[in-house]
Design a protein around this motif. Structure first.
Motif, PDB file in Angstrom:
ATOM      1  N   LEU A 152     -88.790 -47.096 -77.455  1.00  0.00           N
ATOM      2  CA  LEU A 152     -88.543 -46.226 -76.312  1.00  0.00           C
ATOM      3  C   LEU A 152     -88.028 -47.068 -75.152  1.00  0.00           C
ATOM      4  N   VAL A 153     -86.907 -46.674 -74.596  1.00  0.00           N
ATOM      5  CA  VAL A 153     -86.294 -47.385 -73.467  1.00  0.00           C
ATOM      6  C   VAL A 153     -86.205 -46.419 -72.284  1.00  0.00           C
ATOM      7  N   LEU A 154     -86.642 -46.892 -71.132  1.00  0.00           N
ATOM      8  CA  LEU A 154     -86.530 -46.099 -69.911  1.00  0.00           C
ATOM      9  C   LEU A 154     -85.816 -46.946 -68.862  1.00  0.00           C
ATOM     10  N   LYS A 155     -84.693 -46.443 -68.361  1.00  0.00           N
ATOM     11  CA  LYS A 155     -83.940 -47.199 -67.356  1.00  0.00           C
ATOM     12  C   LYS A 155     -84.693 -47.220 -66.035  1.00  0.00           C
ATOM     13  N   LEU A 156     -84.543 -48.326 -65.307  1.00  0.00           N
ATOM     14  CA  LEU A 156     -85.084 -48.416 -63.967  1.00  0.00           C
ATOM     15  C   LEU A 156     -84.081 -47.807 -62.981  1.00  0.00           C
ATOM     16  N   PRO A 157     -84.565 -47.156 -61.937  1.00  0.00           N
ATOM     17  CA  PRO A 157     -83.644 -46.558 -60.973  1.00  0.00           C
ATOM     18  C   PRO A 157     -82.943 -47.629 -60.132  1.00  0.00           C
ATOM     19  N   LYS A 158     -81.825 -47.245 -59.561  1.00  0.00           N
ATOM     20  CA  LYS A 158     -81.041 -48.171 -58.743  1.00  0.00           C
ATOM     21  C   LYS A 158     -81.877 -48.801 -57.634  1.00  0.00           C
ATOM     22  N   LYS A 159     -82.770 -48.035 -57.042  1.00  0.00           N
ATOM     23  CA  LYS A 159     -83.565 -48.559 -55.929  1.00  0.00           C
ATOM     24  C   LYS A 159     -84.443 -49.731 -56.356  1.00  0.00           C
ATOM     25  N   ALA A 160     -84.887 -49.746 -57.626  1.00  0.00           N
ATOM     26  CA  ALA A 160     -85.736 -50.845 -58.099  1.00  0.00           C
ATOM     27  C   ALA A 160     -84.985 -52.176 -58.043  1.00  0.00           C
ATOM     28  N   ILE A 161     -83.724 -52.163 -58.476  1.00  0.00           N
ATOM     29  CA  ILE A 161     -82.940 -53.388 -58.455  1.00  0.00           C
ATOM     30  C   ILE A 161     -82.616 -53.793 -57.026  1.00  0.00           C
ATOM     31  N   GLU A 162     -82.402 -52.823 -56.165  1.00  0.00           N
ATOM     32  CA  GLU A 162     -82.138 -53.119 -54.757  1.00  0.00           C
ATOM     33  C   GLU A 162     -83.363 -53.744 -54.085  1.00  0.00           C
ATOM     34  N   TRP A 166     -92.631 -53.499 -57.374  1.00  0.00           N
ATOM     35  CA  TRP A 166     -93.719 -53.366 -58.335  1.00  0.00           C
ATOM     36  C   TRP A 166     -94.265 -51.943 -58.366  1.00  0.00           C
ATOM     37  N   SER A 167     -94.297 -51.287 -57.227  1.00  0.00           N
ATOM     38  CA  SER A 167     -94.733 -49.901 -57.188  1.00  0.00           C
ATOM     39  C   SER A 167     -93.812 -49.031 -58.030  1.00  0.00           C
ATOM     40  N   CYS A 168     -92.518 -49.238 -57.874  1.00  0.00           N
ATOM     41  CA  CYS A 168     -91.530 -48.484 -58.640  1.00  0.00           C
ATOM     42  C   CYS A 168     -91.599 -48.829 -60.127  1.00  0.00           C
ATOM     43  N   PHE A 169     -91.694 -50.129 -60.431  1.00  0.00           N
ATOM     44  CA  PHE A 169     -91.734 -50.577 -61.821  1.00  0.00           C
ATOM     45  C   PHE A 169     -92.955 -50.019 -62.550  1.00  0.00           C
ATOM     46  N   HIS A 170     -94.133 -50.137 -61.933  1.00  0.00           N
ATOM     47  CA  HIS A 170     -95.351 -49.664 -62.595  1.00  0.00           C
ATOM     48  C   HIS A 170     -95.352 -48.149 -62.750  1.00  0.00           C
ATOM     49  N   ALA A 171     -94.701 -47.451 -61.838  1.00  0.00           N
ATOM     50  CA  ALA A 171     -94.572 -45.998 -61.985  1.00  0.00           C
ATOM     51  C   ALA A 171     -93.746 -45.673 -63.224  1.00  0.00           C
ATOM     52  N   LYS A 172     -92.704 -46.456 -63.480  1.00  0.00           N
ATOM     53  CA  LYS A 172     -91.870 -46.231 -64.659  1.00  0.00           C
ATOM     54  C   LYS A 172     -92.607 -46.613 -65.942  1.00  0.00           C
ATOM     55  N   VAL A 173     -93.407 -47.681 -65.871  1.00  0.00           N
ATOM     56  CA  VAL A 173     -94.228 -48.061 -67.031  1.00  0.00           C
ATOM     57  C   VAL A 173     -95.200 -46.929 -67.371  1.00  0.00           C
ATOM     58  N   ALA A 174     -95.823 -46.352 -66.348  1.00  0.00           N
ATOM     59  CA  ALA A 174     -96.758 -45.243 -66.556  1.00  0.00           C
ATOM     60  C   ALA A 174     -96.040 -44.022 -67.123  1.00  0.00           C
ATOM     61  N   GLU A 175     -94.838 -43.779 -66.636  1.00  0.00           N
ATOM     62  CA  GLU A 175     -94.042 -42.652 -67.134  1.00  0.00           C
ATOM     63  C   GLU A 175     -93.724 -42.828 -68.617  1.00  0.00           C
ATOM     64  N   THR A 185     -87.861 -61.766 -61.215  1.00  0.00           N
ATOM     65  CA  THR A 185     -86.953 -60.812 -61.887  1.00  0.00           C
ATOM     66  C   THR A 185     -85.514 -60.912 -61.381  1.00  0.00           C
ATOM     67  N   LYS A 186     -85.133 -62.050 -60.782  1.00  0.00           N
ATOM     68  CA  LYS A 186     -83.740 -62.243 -60.373  1.00  0.00           C
ATOM     69  C   LYS A 186     -82.817 -62.212 -61.583  1.00  0.00           C
ATOM     70  N   CYS A 187     -83.318 -62.667 -62.728  1.00  0.00           N
ATOM     71  CA  CYS A 187     -82.494 -62.648 -63.938  1.00  0.00           C
ATOM     72  C   CYS A 187     -82.133 -61.214 -64.320  1.00  0.00           C
ATOM     73  N   MET A 188     -83.034 -60.286 -64.055  1.00  0.00           N
ATOM     74  CA  MET A 188     -82.762 -58.879 -64.333  1.00  0.00           C
ATOM     75  C   MET A 188     -81.735 -58.315 -63.370  1.00  0.00           C
ATOM     76  N   SER A 189     -81.919 -58.560 -62.081  1.00  0.00           N
ATOM     77  CA  SER A 189     -81.028 -57.967 -61.090  1.00  0.00           C
ATOM     78  C   SER A 189     -79.636 -58.590 -61.112  1.00  0.00           C
TER      79      SER A 189
END
Length: 223
Positions: free
Chosen positions: A37-47, A58-67, A206-210
């Motif tokens: 299962l893959v869930l994309k992170l929203p644009k705001k997370a990378i910003e 982290w708030s945004c990331f953990h919300a997506k993990v929970a989702e 997580t600079k490698c991700m962004s």
């Protein structure tokens, strides 16, 4: 599209794939089929990462993990309702070892074997659609599935963005393939120590991700 995949996508998953994971984890010998299962992170997370606003990231990331966890649990129930065994491989159940950044059955393994993406120079999972701006989960089952074609070699080009962005020079020039060990492409000890220290201080990396080129291409397309 089969009913299970259709259901998981309807619940919010960005990508779903199936893989043969038999023999990869002794704890799950009776559940040889993996669902990635893959869930994309929203644009705001990378910003948030680019602006060093890690509290919001982290708030945004953990919300997506929970989702994604909820999607996995719903998938487990769906499979059981069809008369098969299933086990949602949530982070708690996967017993992730944060000191060594290890788990019983890595989500990235299920994902690459499902053909959903590959491992980048940074050792992060990379998709052609979202770069490495994703979170992963999985489900194990004995339900018959039509497996995807595994990706066994990196599909990154000569881009070195993630390598250049690493603050502790942990990323090696070697591109990933499934014959290599993780240590061949990244100094996981240096990476892990830095990440854990940053996290304890309310920061992150997580600079490698962004900075991933495909992540950047995804951002340009995302409204």
């Amino acid at each position: 599209m089969d009913e299970l995949k259709k259901f998981l996508l309807s619940q919010g998953a960005s990508k779903v794939g199936y893989a043969d994971v038999s023999g990869l984890a002794d704890e799950f010998v009776d559940l040889p089929n993996g669902i990635s299962l893959v869930l994309k992170l929203p644009k705001k997370a990378i910003e948030y990462v680019k602006n060093d606003d890690f509290e919001e990231y982290w708030s945004c990331f953990h919300a997506k993990v929970a989702e994604l966890k909820e999607i996995a649990l719903k998938g487990e129930n769906f499979i059981k309702s069809e008369g098969y065994n299933a086990f949602a491989l949530t982070m708690e159940r996967n017993e992730c070892n944060m000191e060594k950044l290890l788990s019983i059955l890595p989500y990235k393994t299920i994902a690459t074997k499902s053909g959903l993406g590959w491992i980048g120079r940074s050792a992060l999972f990379v998709t052609p659609e979202y770069g490495s701006a994703v979170t992963l989960c999985g489900i194990l089952t004995d339900m018959p599935l039509e497996f995807g074609t595994p990706i066994t070699d990196s599909e990154c080009d000569d881009c070195t963005n993630c390598q250049e962005a690493c603050p502790v020079n942990a990323i090696n020039p070697q591109k990933w393939n499934d014959r290599l060990n993780r240590e061949d492409i990244i100094d996981i000890e240096a990476c892990g120590e830095y990440i854990i220290d940053q996290y304890k201080n309310g920061l992150g990396c997580t600079k490698c991700m962004s900075e991933c080129k495909l992540t950047q291409e995804y951002l340009k397309k995302e409204k």
